[in-house]
Scaffold this motif. Structure first.
Motif, PDB file in Angstrom:
ATOM      1  N   GLU A   1     -59.881 -16.404 -12.458  1.00  0.00           N
ATOM      2  CA  GLU A   1     -59.117 -16.448 -13.704  1.00  0.00           C
ATOM      3  C   GLU A   1     -58.830 -15.037 -14.220  1.00  0.00           C
ATOM      4  OE1 GLU A   1     -61.262 -20.256 -13.154  1.00  0.00           O
ATOM      5  OE2 GLU A   1     -61.821 -18.133 -13.033  1.00  0.00           O
ATOM      6  N   ALA A   2     -59.830 -14.148 -14.110  1.00  0.00           N
ATOM      7  CA  ALA A   2     -59.640 -12.767 -14.566  1.00  0.00           C
ATOM      8  C   ALA A   2     -58.562 -12.062 -13.751  1.00  0.00           C
ATOM      9  CB  ALA A   2     -60.961 -12.004 -14.473  1.00  0.00           C
ATOM     10  N   LEU A   3     -58.561 -12.290 -12.446  1.00  0.00           N
ATOM     11  CA  LEU A   3     -57.535 -11.691 -11.593  1.00  0.00           C
ATOM     12  C   LEU A   3     -56.159 -12.273 -11.893  1.00  0.00           C
ATOM     13  CD1 LEU A   3     -59.503 -11.575  -8.228  1.00  0.00           C
ATOM     14  CD2 LEU A   3     -58.714  -9.610  -9.539  1.00  0.00           C
ATOM     15  N   ALA A   4     -56.118 -13.578 -12.145  1.00  0.00           N
ATOM     16  CA  ALA A   4     -54.842 -14.223 -12.455  1.00  0.00           C
ATOM     17  C   ALA A   4     -54.248 -13.660 -13.743  1.00  0.00           C
ATOM     18  CB  ALA A   4     -55.041 -15.730 -12.570  1.00  0.00           C
ATOM     19  N   GLU A   5     -55.103 -13.370 -14.716  1.00  0.00           N
ATOM     20  CA  GLU A   5     -54.616 -12.802 -15.980  1.00  0.00           C
ATOM     21  C   GLU A   5     -53.986 -11.429 -15.753  1.00  0.00           C
ATOM     22  OE1 GLU A   5     -57.706 -12.703 -18.879  1.00  0.00           O
ATOM     23  OE2 GLU A   5     -57.994 -14.871 -18.879  1.00  0.00           O
ATOM     24  N   VAL A   6     -54.609 -10.632 -14.894  1.00  0.00           N
ATOM     25  CA  VAL A   6     -54.053  -9.311 -14.592  1.00  0.00           C
ATOM     26  C   VAL A   6     -52.701  -9.452 -13.914  1.00  0.00           C
ATOM     27  CG1 VAL A   6     -54.356  -7.223 -13.211  1.00  0.00           C
ATOM     28  CG2 VAL A   6     -56.300  -8.168 -14.476  1.00  0.00           C
ATOM     29  N   ILE A   7     -52.620 -10.334 -12.933  1.00  0.00           N
ATOM     30  CA  ILE A   7     -51.360 -10.530 -12.214  1.00  0.00           C
ATOM     31  C   ILE A   7     -50.266 -11.006 -13.168  1.00  0.00           C
ATOM     32  CG2 ILE A   7     -50.224 -11.920 -10.434  1.00  0.00           C
ATOM     33  CD1 ILE A   7     -52.975 -11.854  -8.945  1.00  0.00           C
TER      34      ILE A   7
ATOM     35  N   SER B   1     -50.031 -10.407 -16.272  1.00  0.00           N
ATOM     36  CA  SER B   1     -49.670  -9.351 -17.224  1.00  0.00           C
ATOM     37  C   SER B   1     -48.598  -8.417 -16.668  1.00  0.00           C
ATOM     38  CB  SER B   1     -50.902  -8.525 -17.593  1.00  0.00           C
ATOM     39  OG  SER B   1     -51.255  -7.632 -16.542  1.00  0.00           O
ATOM     40  N   GLY B   2     -48.501  -8.352 -15.334  1.00  0.00           N
ATOM     41  CA  GLY B   2     -47.547  -7.449 -14.708  1.00  0.00           C
ATOM     42  C   GLY B   2     -48.061  -6.031 -14.549  1.00  0.00           C
ATOM     43  N   TRP B   3     -49.256  -5.744 -15.071  1.00  0.00           N
ATOM     44  CA  TRP B   3     -49.841  -4.399 -14.944  1.00  0.00           C
ATOM     45  C   TRP B   3     -51.031  -4.513 -13.986  1.00  0.00           C
ATOM     46  CZ3 TRP B   3     -49.803  -0.486 -19.470  1.00  0.00           C
ATOM     47  CH2 TRP B   3     -50.186   0.781 -19.002  1.00  0.00           C
ATOM     48  N   VAL B   4     -50.787  -4.185 -12.732  1.00  0.00           N
ATOM     49  CA  VAL B   4     -51.825  -4.366 -11.721  1.00  0.00           C
ATOM     50  C   VAL B   4     -52.418  -3.045 -11.235  1.00  0.00           C
ATOM     51  CG1 VAL B   4     -50.944  -6.592 -10.928  1.00  0.00           C
ATOM     52  CG2 VAL B   4     -50.095  -4.486  -9.876  1.00  0.00           C
ATOM     53  N   SER B   5     -51.738  -1.919 -11.500  1.00  0.00           N
ATOM     54  CA  SER B   5     -52.300  -0.620 -11.130  1.00  0.00           C
ATOM     55  C   SER B   5     -53.275  -0.182 -12.224  1.00  0.00           C
ATOM     56  CB  SER B   5     -51.179   0.408 -10.956  1.00  0.00           C
ATOM     57  OG  SER B   5     -50.484   0.578 -12.183  1.00  0.00           O
ATOM     58  N   GLN B   6     -53.715   1.068 -12.188  1.00  0.00           N
ATOM     59  CA  GLN B   6     -54.638   1.560 -13.204  1.00  0.00           C
ATOM     60  C   GLN B   6     -54.030   1.380 -14.600  1.00  0.00           C
ATOM     61  OE1 GLN B   6     -56.990   5.425 -12.875  1.00  0.00           O
ATOM     62  NE2 GLN B   6     -55.379   5.998 -14.300  1.00  0.00           N
ATOM     63  N   GLY B   7     -54.784   0.703 -15.480  1.00  0.00           N
ATOM     64  CA  GLY B   7     -54.246   0.424 -16.802  1.00  0.00           C
ATOM     65  C   GLY B   7     -55.323  -0.044 -17.763  1.00  0.00           C
TER      66      GLY B   7
ATOM     67  N   GLY C   1     -54.227  17.927  -7.920  1.00  0.00           N
ATOM     68  CA  GLY C   1     -55.227  16.869  -7.972  1.00  0.00           C
ATOM     69  C   GLY C   1     -55.046  15.881  -6.843  1.00  0.00           C
ATOM     70  N   TRP C   2     -55.614  14.698  -7.012  1.00  0.00           N
ATOM     71  CA  TRP C   2     -55.614  13.661  -5.979  1.00  0.00           C
ATOM     72  C   TRP C   2     -55.179  12.335  -6.584  1.00  0.00           C
ATOM     73  CZ3 TRP C   2     -59.098  17.543  -6.535  1.00  0.00           C
ATOM     74  CH2 TRP C   2     -59.311  18.381  -5.435  1.00  0.00           C
ATOM     75  N   ASN C   3     -54.959  11.365  -5.731  1.00  0.00           N
ATOM     76  CA  ASN C   3     -54.722   9.999  -6.195  1.00  0.00           C
ATOM     77  C   ASN C   3     -55.943   9.171  -5.819  1.00  0.00           C
ATOM     78  OD1 ASN C   3     -53.942   7.442  -6.843  1.00  0.00           O
ATOM     79  ND2 ASN C   3     -52.140   7.386  -5.530  1.00  0.00           N
ATOM     80  N   THR C   4     -56.834   8.963  -6.764  1.00  0.00           N
ATOM     81  CA  THR C   4     -58.045   8.186  -6.512  1.00  0.00           C
ATOM     82  C   THR C   4     -58.201   7.118  -7.606  1.00  0.00           C
ATOM     83  OG1 THR C   4     -59.518   9.667  -7.755  1.00  0.00           O
ATOM     84  CG2 THR C   4     -59.144  10.182  -5.436  1.00  0.00           C
ATOM     85  N   ARG C   5     -57.083   6.516  -7.981  1.00  0.00           N
ATOM     86  CA  ARG C   5     -57.089   5.562  -9.089  1.00  0.00           C
ATOM     87  C   ARG C   5     -57.566   4.177  -8.658  1.00  0.00           C
ATOM     88  NH1 ARG C   5     -50.958   6.830 -10.831  1.00  0.00           N
ATOM     89  NH2 ARG C   5     -50.839   6.621  -8.567  1.00  0.00           N
ATOM     90  N   MET C   6     -58.319   3.532  -9.529  1.00  0.00           N
ATOM     91  CA  MET C   6     -58.701   2.133  -9.368  1.00  0.00           C
ATOM     92  C   MET C   6     -57.573   1.253  -9.914  1.00  0.00           C
ATOM     93  SD  MET C   6     -62.017   0.151 -11.004  1.00  0.00           S
ATOM     94  CE  MET C   6     -63.201   0.843  -9.845  1.00  0.00           C
ATOM     95  N   THR C   7     -57.432   0.046  -9.378  1.00  0.00           N
ATOM     96  CA  THR C   7     -56.425  -0.888  -9.888  1.00  0.00           C
ATOM     97  C   THR C   7     -57.018  -1.766 -10.995  1.00  0.00           C
ATOM     98  OG1 THR C   7     -56.934  -2.711  -8.379  1.00  0.00           O
ATOM     99  CG2 THR C   7     -55.435  -0.992  -7.557  1.00  0.00           C
ATOM    100  N   ASP C   8     -56.145  -2.338 -11.810  1.00  0.00           N
ATOM    101  CA  ASP C   8     -56.601  -3.261 -12.852  1.00  0.00           C
ATOM    102  C   ASP C   8     -57.177  -4.540 -12.248  1.00  0.00           C
ATOM    103  OD1 ASP C   8     -56.062  -1.622 -15.012  1.00  0.00           O
ATOM    104  OD2 ASP C   8     -55.006  -3.193 -16.122  1.00  0.00           O
ATOM    105  N   MET C   9     -56.733  -4.911 -11.061  1.00  0.00           N
ATOM    106  CA  MET C   9     -57.300  -6.086 -10.398  1.00  0.00           C
ATOM    107  C   MET C   9     -58.765  -5.838 -10.032  1.00  0.00           C
ATOM    108  SD  MET C   9     -54.093  -7.380  -8.042  1.00  0.00           S
ATOM    109  CE  MET C   9     -53.768  -5.759  -7.362  1.00  0.00           C
ATOM    110  N   GLN C  10     -59.052  -4.663  -9.487  1.00  0.00           N
ATOM    111  CA  GLN C  10     -60.441  -4.317  -9.182  1.00  0.00           C
ATOM    112  C   GLN C  10     -61.284  -4.261 -10.449  1.00  0.00           C
ATOM    113  OE1 GLN C  10     -59.054  -0.729  -7.084  1.00  0.00           O
ATOM    114  NE2 GLN C  10     -60.547  -1.239  -5.495  1.00  0.00           N
ATOM    115  N   ALA C  11     -60.729  -3.674 -11.501  1.00  0.00           N
ATOM    116  CA  ALA C  11     -61.473  -3.545 -12.745  1.00  0.00           C
ATOM    117  C   ALA C  11     -61.797  -4.907 -13.347  1.00  0.00           C
ATOM    118  CB  ALA C  11     -60.683  -2.698 -13.728  1.00  0.00           C
ATOM    119  N   ALA C  12     -60.877  -5.860 -13.250  1.00  0.00           N
ATOM    120  CA  ALA C  12     -61.129  -7.203 -13.759  1.00  0.00           C
ATOM    121  C   ALA C  12     -62.315  -7.834 -13.028  1.00  0.00           C
ATOM    122  CB  ALA C  12     -59.884  -8.069 -13.599  1.00  0.00           C
ATOM    123  N   LEU C  13     -62.362  -7.634 -11.714  1.00  0.00           N
ATOM    124  CA  LEU C  13     -63.500  -8.125 -10.931  1.00  0.00           C
ATOM    125  C   LEU C  13     -64.786  -7.413 -11.347  1.00  0.00           C
ATOM    126  CD1 LEU C  13     -64.612  -9.824  -8.605  1.00  0.00           C
ATOM    127  CD2 LEU C  13     -63.849  -8.041  -7.024  1.00  0.00           C
TER     128      LEU C  13
END
Length: 379
Positions: free
Chosen positions: A16-22, A24-30, A232-244
């Protein structure tokens, strides 16, 4: 019976948490990443938490932000996953291996101080499979020699050192969220610090050093343009991972309690099995039991690897104890004498331990372990 070595457990609500992120349309770092960082910091008692793609990138960023660069040395244990040394190499610096304490398998402060040279920029203690290192000793060494301390806390969320949560101490700490760790986001890492300026820089470095966050740009009421004051670098977490991760963090107490219960069952069983040594428990720390490290005596008629082989035939998956990095081809040519590291790498076996491991499966592991060693002792 087939018993896996490790398996992540999910407690409900993740889908359910992942579905909410999807939705929302904001799936990258947010916003979910920010919420996870805040919850993580609160849990470990840190002022700030910075999410990354994994613990290796967390270590790299933490070392880099501590000033580690080409020509520098960082003292690390060889008895660790290879990422510990690789993060130093990724900064252009040289990992210098020091020996471990033979009881805790953590970096030995005395050996560490002997390894310090004029090129030493940092010391990176590893909280070995969730057991905190003797951090006060390392802070004293760091102050005497003017070197930074960065904690490899990959396995240590939920662990405490002298009553203080790992992540809340005076140094930067880096955690892993890999499926074999205490909690998971699939892949992921987290840096904790009490230094606001450092946290701000780390957040920028993980996003190409951009001086404007995605959230700030999204909430802007006028046209804004980002700039890049450094590389710098690109080492961002996604909002889908954060929801989990938020779901997993809610279950952390339950996860730790179950790991502790299973470890206690192993400890009780090992007392009656010859040639085995249960993990040492120092009085200054509470560990996470990310893994159960059993030591096979060099006097055993079955060496560690043969015991692992027989258990595998029984359907029981195990792993060798923590690797010795200086034995790997990637670090060939390292000329160092580390007797405690080499003995531990040769003699330690990791048994299955994870939430969801049933008592019947754990009893089977114990019975097969005892059967092989008792039969060999009687032969």
């Amino acid at each position: 019976m087939n018993v896996p070595f490790a398996k992540p457990k999910f407690y409900g609500g993740e889908a359910e948490a992942l579905a909410e992120v999807i939705a929302s349309g904001w799936v990258s770092q947010g916003p979910r990443v920010q919420a996870f960082e805040n919850a993580f910091a609160a849990r470990v008692g840190a002022e700030h938490a910075i999410a990354t793609t994994n613990c290796t990138t967390a270590l790299h960023l933490a070392l880099y932000a501590s000033g580690v660069g080409p020509g520098d040395e960082v003292i690390v244990p060889s008895l660790s996953f290879i990422a510990t040394a690789n993060a130093v190499w990724q900064c252009g610096a040289e990992p210098v291996f020091a020996d471990v304490d033979p009881l805790t398998y953590n970096l030995d402060p005395v050996a560490t101080e002997h390894a310090i040279t004029s090129r030493t920029k940092a010391i990176m203690p590893v909280h070995q499979i969730g057991l905190p290192a003797d951090m006060d000793a390392f802070y004293a060494i760091g102050e005497r020699h003017g070197v930074a301390i960065v904690e490899d806390a990959a396995c240590a969320i939920g662990a405490t050192y002298k009553g203080r949560p790992i992540g809340s101490l005076q140094s930067t700490a880096c955690f892993s969220l890999h499926p074999r760790k205490v909690i998971t986001t699939g892949e992921g890492g987290m840096i904790t610090t009490n230094d606001g300026a450092l946290a701000d820089r780390l957040r920028k470095l993980r996003q190409h050093a951009m001086d404007l966050s995605d959230l700030a740009r999204h909430n802007a009421t006028d046209i804004v343009f980002e700039s890049y004051p450094e590389r710098g670098w690109n080492t961002r977490m996604t909002d889908m991972q954060a929801a989990l991760g938020l779901c997993q963090l809610e279950a952390l107490d339950e996860i730790l309690a179950e790991r502790d219960r299973q470890a206690a069952r192993y400890n009780a069983a090992v007392e009656s099995i010859p040639y085995l040594e249960a993990p040492y428990e120092p009085d200054y720390a509470v560990r996470t039991w990310q893994s159960y490290a059993l030591r096979v005596s060099p006097r055993s008629p079955l060496d560690r690897t043969e015991l692992m082989r027989r258990l595998l035939r029984d359907g029981v998956a195990t792993r060798r104890g923590v690797m010795a990095i200086h034995h790997e081809k990637a670090y060939a040519g390292t000329n160092v004498l580390l007797p405690h590291t080499e003995a531990a790498a040769r003699e330690v076996i990791l048994l299955p331990l994870f939430p969801g491991l049933g008592d019947d499966a754990q009893d089977y592991v114990i019975e097969r372990l005892g059967s092989h060693l008792l039969a060999s002792a009687a032969a």
